[in-house]
Design an enzyme around this catalytic site. Structure first.
Site, mmCIF file in Angstrom:
data_model
loop_
_atom_site.group_PDB
_atom_site.id
_atom_site.type_symbol
_atom_site.label_atom_id
_atom_site.label_comp_id
_atom_site.label_asym_id
_atom_site.label_seq_id
_atom_site.Cartn_x
_atom_site.Cartn_y
_atom_site.Cartn_z
ATOM 1 C CE1 TYR A 292 1.090 46.456 46.058
ATOM 2 C CE2 TYR A 292 0.717 47.850 47.980
ATOM 3 C CZ TYR A 292 1.581 47.214 47.111
ATOM 4 O OH TYR A 292 2.944 47.316 47.310
ATOM 5 C CB VAL B 60 6.999 34.489 40.149
ATOM 6 C CG1 VAL B 60 8.457 34.894 40.193
ATOM 7 C CG2 VAL B 60 6.080 35.696 39.989
ATOM 8 C CB SER C 12 3.368 47.044 51.100
ATOM 9 O OG SER C 12 2.851 48.361 51.171
ATOM 10 C CB ALA D 70 -6.554 41.876 49.965
ATOM 11 C CE LYS E 190 2.919 43.887 47.940
ATOM 12 N NZ LYS E 190 4.052 43.062 47.467
#
Length: 253
Positions: A158, A65, A144, A160, A162
């Site tokens: 993480y 991706v 999340s 940041a 999400k």
């Protein structure tokens, strides 16, 4: 209303703990599922399991991706083989925990490359297909509870990413609403996957995490399925720009 019969759905990150459950749920609820991840062997296995459980064909197409050419190849393959695209579920994601005082920028960049850049590339590519079809579509991104709540333990990067996924979701929902392309997100709390199974296997640690959740337990991948089926289905035809938190009540406090 909640059936997905006749719909073509791509699940990126479809070999992961959450992604596999979502792909399986989509297939069982009637969709023709295209499972995608970087590892061809792993998605072949998932596609086989979906076909056995649903009695419907499932296709495995390898894709990175973070690479626009790879994602475009995925979209072209789906349209050429199946004729169209109705649903995109972006279930990929990584977490690299580091002390914020010493956070290596190469790890920070890797988090943003997969969680943010990957989400945007997949949305952009699928959105173009859906726009050209002139029949709308549904996109669900994996966010999340950490997208709206900070957390300790080296999770600054993480959180940041999400948070970025949350705003990508809202911005695309507004921009693509005239084309009837709905963009929503799924916001889990902690879910037991191969990467977090050590928590479930440690009674003291499991009790600690479960005690923070109002419903008193840790989430499982199958807990995420109903929310995604809803967001992908006609039942949510008037829902866009939202994050559905499947978190046992964690964000209610």
């Amino acid at each position: 209303m909640f059936r997905l019969d006749g719909k073509i759905a791509i699940v990126t990150g479809g070999a992961g703990g959450i992604g596999k459950s979502l792909a399986m749920g989509l297939g069982i609820h009637g969709a023709t599922v295209v499972v995608s991840s970087r590892n061809q062997e792993s998605i072949d296995d998932v596609a086989r399991e979906i076909a056995e459980a649903s009695g419907k064909e499932a296709i495995a197409v390898a894709c990175d991706v973070t690479d626009e050419t790879s994602v475009q190849n995925l979209m072209d393959t789906v349209v050429n083989k199946l004729g169209r695209l109705d649903v995109l579920i972006n279930a990929m994601g990584v977490n690299i925990k580091r002390d914020a005082f010493e956070y290596p920028m190469e790890d920070w960049d890797r988090l943003f490359e997969v969680n943010v850049k990957g989400t945007m590339i997949a949305c952009k590519s699928a959105g173009r297909v859906m726009k050209a079809q002139e029949r709308g579509g549904a996109i669900v991104n994996l966010s999340s509870v950490r997208g709206i709540r900070g957390y300790t333990g080296g999770n600054a990067g993480y959180c940041a990413t999400k948070g970025a996924v949350e705003l990508i979701t809202k911005a695309l929902a507004l921009e693509w609403a005239p084309h009837q392309i709905r963009v929503n997100a799924l916001g889990p709390a902690l879910v037991i996957t191969p990467g977090t199974k050590h928590i479930a296997e440690n009674p003291e640690l499991a009790k600690k995490y479960a005690s923070a959740v109002p419903l008193g337990r840790i989430g499982m991948p199958e807990d995420m399925v109903g929310a995604v089926i809803y967001l992908a289905s006609d039942a949510a035809s008037f829902v866009t720009g939202q994050t559905l938190y499947v978190d046992g009540g964690l964000t209610a406090s």
